[in-house]
Motif scaffolding. Structure first.
Motif, PDB file in Angstrom:
ATOM      1  N   ASN A  36       0.867  -1.180   0.000  1.00  0.00           N
ATOM      2  CA  ASN A  36       0.000   0.000   0.000  1.00  0.00           C
ATOM      3  C   ASN A  36       0.900   1.226   0.000  1.00  0.00           C
ATOM      4  OD1 ASN A  36      -1.444   2.294   1.020  1.00  0.00           O
ATOM      5  ND2 ASN A  36      -3.030   0.923   1.760  1.00  0.00           N
ATOM      6  N   PRO A  37       0.806   2.091  -1.017  1.00  0.00           N
ATOM      7  CA  PRO A  37       1.711   3.236  -1.091  1.00  0.00           C
ATOM      8  C   PRO A  37       1.497   4.259   0.034  1.00  0.00           C
ATOM      9  CG  PRO A  37       0.060   3.363  -2.821  1.00  0.00           C
ATOM     10  CD  PRO A  37      -0.113   2.038  -2.152  1.00  0.00           C
ATOM     11  N   GLU A  38       0.322   4.275   0.639  1.00  0.00           N
ATOM     12  CA  GLU A  38       0.060   5.229   1.725  1.00  0.00           C
ATOM     13  C   GLU A  38       0.716   4.796   3.025  1.00  0.00           C
ATOM     14  OE1 GLU A  38      -4.123   5.989   2.069  1.00  0.00           O
ATOM     15  OE2 GLU A  38      -4.303   6.490  -0.058  1.00  0.00           O
ATOM     16  N   THR A  39       0.761   3.493   3.283  1.00  0.00           N
ATOM     17  CA  THR A  39       1.305   2.995   4.548  1.00  0.00           C
ATOM     18  C   THR A  39       2.708   2.413   4.401  1.00  0.00           C
ATOM     19  OG1 THR A  39       0.437   0.746   4.266  1.00  0.00           O
ATOM     20  CG2 THR A  39      -1.031   2.380   5.309  1.00  0.00           C
ATOM     21  N   GLY A  40       3.072   2.030   3.176  1.00  0.00           N
ATOM     22  CA  GLY A  40       4.348   1.378   2.955  1.00  0.00           C
ATOM     23  C   GLY A  40       4.366  -0.073   3.418  1.00  0.00           C
ATOM     24  N   GLN A  41       3.200  -0.593   3.771  1.00  0.00           N
ATOM     25  CA  GLN A  41       3.092  -1.956   4.291  1.00  0.00           C
ATOM     26  C   GLN A  41       2.441  -2.883   3.260  1.00  0.00           C
ATOM     27  OE1 GLN A  41       4.358  -2.792   7.420  1.00  0.00           O
ATOM     28  NE2 GLN A  41       5.142  -0.701   7.208  1.00  0.00           N
ATOM     29  N   MET A  42       2.837  -4.156   3.323  1.00  0.00           N
ATOM     30  CA  MET A  42       2.229  -5.176   2.474  1.00  0.00           C
ATOM     31  C   MET A  42       0.822  -5.457   2.982  1.00  0.00           C
ATOM     32  SD  MET A  42       2.972  -7.388  -0.044  1.00  0.00           S
ATOM     33  CE  MET A  42       4.733  -7.690   0.036  1.00  0.00           C
ATOM     34  N   VAL A  43      -0.147  -5.506   2.080  1.00  0.00           N
ATOM     35  CA  VAL A  43      -1.505  -5.869   2.473  1.00  0.00           C
ATOM     36  C   VAL A  43      -1.556  -7.384   2.680  1.00  0.00           C
ATOM     37  CG1 VAL A  43      -2.545  -3.859   1.340  1.00  0.00           C
ATOM     38  CG2 VAL A  43      -2.335  -6.003   0.073  1.00  0.00           C
ATOM     39  N   GLU A  44      -2.571  -7.844   3.396  1.00  0.00           N
ATOM     40  CA  GLU A  44      -2.673  -9.257   3.782  1.00  0.00           C
ATOM     41  C   GLU A  44      -3.508 -10.062   2.789  1.00  0.00           C
ATOM     42  OE1 GLU A  44      -1.392 -10.825   6.591  1.00  0.00           O
ATOM     43  OE2 GLU A  44      -0.296  -8.978   7.031  1.00  0.00           O
ATOM     44  N   GLY A  45      -3.055 -11.265   2.479  1.00  0.00           N
ATOM     45  CA  GLY A  45      -3.849 -12.207   1.686  1.00  0.00           C
ATOM     46  C   GLY A  45      -3.694 -12.026   0.189  1.00  0.00           C
ATOM     47  N   VAL A  46      -3.878 -13.115  -0.542  1.00  0.00           N
ATOM     48  CA  VAL A  46      -3.664 -13.090  -1.982  1.00  0.00           C
ATOM     49  C   VAL A  46      -4.681 -12.199  -2.698  1.00  0.00           C
ATOM     50  CG1 VAL A  46      -5.005 -15.178  -2.542  1.00  0.00           C
ATOM     51  CG2 VAL A  46      -3.069 -14.503  -3.984  1.00  0.00           C
ATOM     52  N   GLU A  47      -5.930 -12.181  -2.245  1.00  0.00           N
ATOM     53  CA  GLU A  47      -6.931 -11.331  -2.897  1.00  0.00           C
ATOM     54  C   GLU A  47      -6.564  -9.859  -2.758  1.00  0.00           C
ATOM     55  OE1 GLU A  47      -7.761 -13.574  -0.489  1.00  0.00           O
ATOM     56  OE2 GLU A  47      -9.094 -15.044  -1.425  1.00  0.00           O
ATOM     57  N   SER A  48      -6.259  -9.437  -1.530  1.00  0.00           N
ATOM     58  CA  SER A  48      -5.901  -8.032  -1.288  1.00  0.00           C
ATOM     59  C   SER A  48      -4.609  -7.663  -1.998  1.00  0.00           C
ATOM     60  CB  SER A  48      -5.778  -7.768   0.212  1.00  0.00           C
ATOM     61  OG  SER A  48      -7.033  -7.918   0.835  1.00  0.00           O
ATOM     62  N   GLN A  49      -3.637  -8.569  -1.983  1.00  0.00           N
ATOM     63  CA  GLN A  49      -2.378  -8.278  -2.659  1.00  0.00           C
ATOM     64  C   GLN A  49      -2.581  -8.139  -4.166  1.00  0.00           C
ATOM     65  OE1 GLN A  49       1.105 -10.589  -1.651  1.00  0.00           O
ATOM     66  NE2 GLN A  49       0.644 -10.499   0.545  1.00  0.00           N
ATOM     67  N   THR A  50      -3.385  -9.004  -4.750  1.00  0.00           N
ATOM     68  CA  THR A  50      -3.640  -8.926  -6.192  1.00  0.00           C
ATOM     69  C   THR A  50      -4.293  -7.596  -6.564  1.00  0.00           C
ATOM     70  OG1 THR A  50      -3.853 -11.334  -6.311  1.00  0.00           O
ATOM     71  CG2 THR A  50      -4.772 -10.065  -8.149  1.00  0.00           C
ATOM     72  N   LYS A  51      -5.300  -7.200  -5.801  1.00  0.00           N
ATOM     73  CA  LYS A  51      -5.956  -5.911  -6.062  1.00  0.00           C
ATOM     74  C   LYS A  51      -4.980  -4.763  -5.907  1.00  0.00           C
ATOM     75  CE  LYS A  51     -10.484  -7.565  -4.654  1.00  0.00           C
ATOM     76  NZ  LYS A  51     -11.484  -7.614  -3.587  1.00  0.00           N
ATOM     77  N   GLN A  52      -4.148  -4.801  -4.859  1.00  0.00           N
ATOM     78  CA  GLN A  52      -3.195  -3.721  -4.623  1.00  0.00           C
ATOM     79  C   GLN A  52      -2.151  -3.657  -5.734  1.00  0.00           C
ATOM     80  OE1 GLN A  52      -3.292  -1.435  -1.756  1.00  0.00           O
ATOM     81  NE2 GLN A  52      -2.183  -0.418  -3.401  1.00  0.00           N
ATOM     82  N   VAL A  53      -1.678  -4.812  -6.173  1.00  0.00           N
ATOM     83  CA  VAL A  53      -0.718  -4.858  -7.283  1.00  0.00           C
ATOM     84  C   VAL A  53      -1.307  -4.155  -8.508  1.00  0.00           C
ATOM     85  CG1 VAL A  53       0.339  -6.408  -8.985  1.00  0.00           C
ATOM     86  CG2 VAL A  53       0.538  -6.921  -6.540  1.00  0.00           C
ATOM     87  N   LEU A  54      -2.524  -4.503  -8.846  1.00  0.00           N
ATOM     88  CA  LEU A  54      -3.152  -3.924 -10.037  1.00  0.00           C
ATOM     89  C   LEU A  54      -3.450  -2.439  -9.848  1.00  0.00           C
ATOM     90  CD1 LEU A  54      -5.238  -7.049 -10.884  1.00  0.00           C
ATOM     91  CD2 LEU A  54      -3.636  -5.950 -12.460  1.00  0.00           C
ATOM     92  N   GLN A  55      -3.803  -2.023  -8.651  1.00  0.00           N
ATOM     93  CA  GLN A  55      -4.000  -0.595  -8.376  1.00  0.00           C
ATOM     94  C   GLN A  55      -2.675   0.161  -8.492  1.00  0.00           C
ATOM     95  OE1 GLN A  55      -5.841  -0.825  -4.514  1.00  0.00           O
ATOM     96  NE2 GLN A  55      -7.866  -1.245  -5.376  1.00  0.00           N
TER      97      GLN A  55
END
Length: 126
Positions: A36-55
């Motif tokens: 997450n570019p706002e927090t600098g932290q990795m989001v949890e779980g494959v679904e959230s990570q996939t969405k964040q990657v694409l965002q």
């Protein structure tokens, strides 16, 4: 002439590379993970990570006035091929026909123990 592309709307590079490089009408977006570019932290779980990657990818592509409809080639790296179906479903929701060419592969490890990483090539003239 190659031009480095940077946006604060996506995570900063984790090493000596650019978020993307524009070379003529092509944009080469470096591999993105679910930070997450706002927090600098990795989001949890494959679904959230996939969405964040694409965002994150969308934010970088938007920086040059393009969008994912101009994608010509995606590469997807998974820490487990067991996640293929869910990643594929989420990925499909961000894209439209005609879909870009794509490679998907399982790798032994990704940066920051990410579950998914993607890079993309954009044809800005498409």
């Amino acid at each position: 002439m190659n031009k480095a592309i940077h946006t604060e709307q996506a995570p900063a590079a984790l090493g000596p590379y650019s978020q993307a490089i524009q070379a003529g009408n092509l944009l080469f977006v470096s591999g993105q993970i679910g930070i997450n570019p706002e927090t600098g932290q990795m989001v949890e779980g494959v679904e959230s990570q996939t969405k964040q990657v694409l965002q994150n990818i969308e934010a970088i592509v938007k920086q040059v006035g393009a969008d994912l409809s101009k994608a010509v080639k995606f590469s997807i790296y998974l820490s487990s091929m067991d996640d293929f179906a869910i990643v594929n479903e989420i990925y499909g929701g961000f894209l439209q026909k005609p879909y870009p060419a794509r490679s998907t592969m399982e790798v032994s490890k990704l940066p920051k123990d990410a579950l998914v990483e993607m890079d993309v090539i954009i044809n800005m003239d498409a």
